[in-house]
Each structure stands twice: as C-alpha cells, then as structure tokens.
Design a protein around this motif. Structure first.
Motif, short mmCIF file in Angstrom:
data_model
loop_
_atom_site.label_atom_id
_atom_site.label_comp_id
_atom_site.label_asym_id
_atom_site.label_seq_id
_atom_site.Cartn_x
_atom_site.Cartn_y
_atom_site.Cartn_z
N ARG A 2 0.84 -1.19 0.00
CA ARG A 2 0.00 0.00 0.00
C ARG A 2 0.89 1.24 0.00
O ARG A 2 1.90 1.30 0.69
CB ARG A 2 -0.92 0.03 1.22
N VAL A 5 -0.36 7.51 -3.71
CA VAL A 5 0.02 7.72 -5.11
C VAL A 5 -0.59 9.04 -5.58
O VAL A 5 -1.74 9.35 -5.29
CB VAL A 5 -0.46 6.56 -6.00
N GLU A 7 -1.08 11.21 -9.17
CA GLU A 7 -0.97 11.16 -10.62
C GLU A 7 -1.15 12.51 -11.29
O GLU A 7 -1.02 12.62 -12.50
CB GLU A 7 -1.99 10.16 -11.19
N GLU A 19 -2.43 0.11 -4.42
CA GLU A 19 -1.45 -0.97 -4.39
C GLU A 19 -0.37 -0.73 -5.44
O GLU A 19 -0.67 -0.37 -6.58
CB GLU A 19 -2.13 -2.32 -4.65
N ARG A 20 0.87 -0.93 -5.04
CA ARG A 20 2.00 -0.80 -5.95
C ARG A 20 2.97 -1.95 -5.69
O ARG A 20 3.02 -2.50 -4.58
CB ARG A 20 2.72 0.54 -5.77
N PRO A 21 3.77 -2.31 -6.70
CA PRO A 21 4.75 -3.38 -6.47
C PRO A 21 5.84 -2.93 -5.50
O PRO A 21 6.19 -1.75 -5.45
CB PRO A 21 5.31 -3.63 -7.88
N VAL A 67 4.98 8.46 -5.84
CA VAL A 67 4.80 8.27 -4.40
C VAL A 67 5.41 9.48 -3.69
O VAL A 67 6.62 9.71 -3.80
CB VAL A 67 5.46 6.97 -3.91
N ALA A 102 4.75 4.86 1.84
CA ALA A 102 4.47 3.52 1.34
C ALA A 102 4.96 2.51 2.36
O ALA A 102 5.77 2.83 3.24
CB ALA A 102 5.16 3.30 -0.01
#
Length: 351
Positions: A2, A5, A7, A19-21, A67, A102
């Motif tokens: 989590r 973010v 944009e 959710e991000r890797p 982020v 994050a």
C-alpha cells in the motif's frame, strides 16, 4: 504494497492510497520496511505543483515521482550491491527521494543512518528533512558558536523547533519568535527568550543578533538586515509567497544572494542537502538528550491527505507523522529506551 500515489497536481484530494509493487534496491541502495514517514513543506509544494517554476525539474503535468514524501524511519529488509555499514534488520532513519509514504521504500545508503537508540520510529521519521535543514542552518550556513546570539523566526514549525534546540546545544543564546499559542511550547524547547509575534514586532525592539534564521517566512531582506549585527549572518530557509504562484519566494532569495557579496553582513540562502553525516549529528543530539522531535500529530496512511492539508494551512506545530507499519510501530512503542517517552506532542487549535 500500500502506498500514497499522486498522478496529477492539485489539492490533498490528488493523494490516493493504492497498491503498488514492492521496489528492489539497486547499487548503493537499501529497501526499507517503513514504520513511519513524516511530511514537510516541500512535499506540500510537490503535491500542489507550486510554484510553477519548479515543474521543469519535478514534472510538467504530473510529478515524476508518483509516491510522495521523503522522511522515513523503518527497518532494512534488503541491501543492494556496494552498500557497506548497513545490514538487513538494521533500524534506520533518513530520506527516500523516490517516496516514503508507502509500506516499503528505496533509499540511497548515503541518505540514511542508524536510528537513535530507544527513539520511537514516529519521532525518528520526523528528523530527516527538517532536522537536517535546521542543523545546516545553524552550523553550515549560520556558523553558530558558543555565546552567539541567535534569532529564530518561525520557531514553532518543523524546522524551527529543531533549530531552537540545535542552536541551544551549540551554546548560543536563542531568541525565538512564534505566535501566541506556541509560546509555551517553544519556551519548553530551551529558548532563552520567546517573543509573541502577534503582539510584538521584533524589528521594533531596536535589538540586533549575530545570526538570524528566517524559517519559512517572507520578510524583506532590508528588514532582516536591520535585525543583524554589523557583521552578522542571516540564513534564509525557504520563503512562502502564496500569491506568487509562478516563482514563489525565489525572487527574494535571488536578491539576497546577489546582494550578499556587497555587504559586511552575510545573507545566506540555504539549499539543504541530505546526507548520513548530518543524520549522525542529529542522532548524537537525540541520544544525549539535547534534541527531541516535536510532533503536531500522528495519523494513519489513509489520513495522509488530511494531514498534508493541515500542514499547508500553516498551523502545524512541529512535525506531522504518518504511521505506516502499524504492527512494527506498536511493537517498538511497547519497548523501553532512554528517549521512548520524550517525544513532545503538540496538539492545539493553532500555532
């Protein structure tokens, strides 16, 4: 993982939790499981995309780094090639240029340091950007020595609360300026004298100081010079001009830099750097009891947007911290340590 973010540029509503890797550390980097991250004024500017003059460097239509956040504290979970002196499991604090809001963050090894012994991660996270800025304002730019007289303008904010304590630790006599609601807080940080700026114009007192730290304000350079001794130093730490959406306060900073070589007084525009050496200085002051982070509030990741909005209002006293690794934070808060109970909390309705 989590993460917050962003944009596009805008108000706090552009921050969304998604959710991000989990990233992987490269050469000279470490991966940190983030326990807490702190907010700073620069993060607010990157959220808003203001002033417009900074956008060529950070992204024209949207931030290049999705982020947000820089300050963090947590535990190393992976180490990239070429990293020395740090290992998996180490508790660290510092800055993460690719974002700290994050569950995991990448940080260059030369921008973090081992965390102060016994300090809760929420407090350790508060030290990164603002603590280093204050240290460099006092020592690198201000060249403060024992016995010097120091005036701190904006003493109740994130940088100011650190600057008061760091200048006192250097042996200076510190006069701090803040609003009515923060007088007791700032006095408790060790200021020799506290001036309530809502009732007293410091420039009207007819006094002069060896060093003036102008933190986050926008007074004319001529006014700062009147507060200085004939060979004194004014350190300009940022500068807010809400009405100047294109250049912000940079015009004043450029004028000060151009004027300084012509004067006996020094006008220093501080461009703070992030490095493990200065983090080590901050750690030493914490461990000797000479520096304690002041926390305005601590929130969860889902409330980070509301927290950055509060910071942008200019009413925060000390630092705002976002707790991210809740289980890890709870475990550490239950432990014991010399500084575990010395975090100053600063909840109020105004500065």
């Amino acid at each position: 993982m989590r993460a917050v973010v962003q944009e596009r540029y805008g108000t706090s509503g552009v921050w969304q939790v998604a959710e991000r890797p989990v990233p992987e550390p490269g050469p000279g980097e470490v991966l940190i499981r983030v326990a807490a991250a702190a907010l700073d004024r620069g993060t607010w500017h990157l959220m808003a995309g203001l002033p417009f003059a900074v956008r060529p460097a950070v992204g024209l239509r949207a931030p290049r780094t999705p982020v947000p956040g820089r300050d963090l504290a947590g535990e190393i979970t992976a180490v990239g090639p070429g990293v020395a002196g740090l290992a998996v499991g180490d508790a660290v604090f510092g800055t993460a240029p690719r974002g700290s809001l994050a569950e995991y963050a990448i940080a260059p090894a030369d921008r973090i340091a081992h965390a102060p012994a016994g300090l809760a991660p929420e407090a350790a996270a508060a030290l990164g950007v603002s603590g280093q800025t204050a240290w460099q304002a006092v020592h690198t730019a201000g060249r403060v020595t024992a016995g010097a007289s120091v005036l701190v303008l904006g003493a109740s904010g994130g940088v100011g609360t650190f600057a008061v304590q760091i200048a006192r630790a250097a042996g200076a006599s510190v006069t701090a300026v803040c609003r009515t609601g923060s007088v007791d807080l700032v006095r408790g940080l060790g200021a020799t004298e506290v001036i309530d700026r809502t009732s007293t114009d410091v420039a009207g007192l007819g006094r002069r100081w060896d060093v003036v730290l102008d933190i986050g304000g926008n007074p004319p350079v001529s006014r700062l010079r009147r507060l200085l001794t004939p060979r004194g130093t004014a350190v300009l730490v940022g500068g807010e001009r809400p009405d100047a959406r294109i250049t912000g306060g940079y015009g004043r900073l450029l004028r000060a830099a151009a004027l300084s070589p012509l004067l006996r007084q020094r006008l220093v525009v501080l461009v703070a750097s992030e490095n493990s050496t200065d983090l080590g200085h901050l750690r030493d002051l914490v461990e000797t009891g000479e520096l304690t982070p002041v926390l305005d509030r601590t929130v969860g990741l889902d409330d980070a947007g509301a927290a950055i909005e509060h910071l942008g209002s200019g009413r925060a006293r000390g630092k705002i911290v976002v707790r991210i690794g809740s289980d890890q934070s709870a475990d550490r808060r239950s432990g014991t340590g010399a500084h575990q109970e010395t975090i100053r909390q600063s909840h109020s309705t105004g500065p």
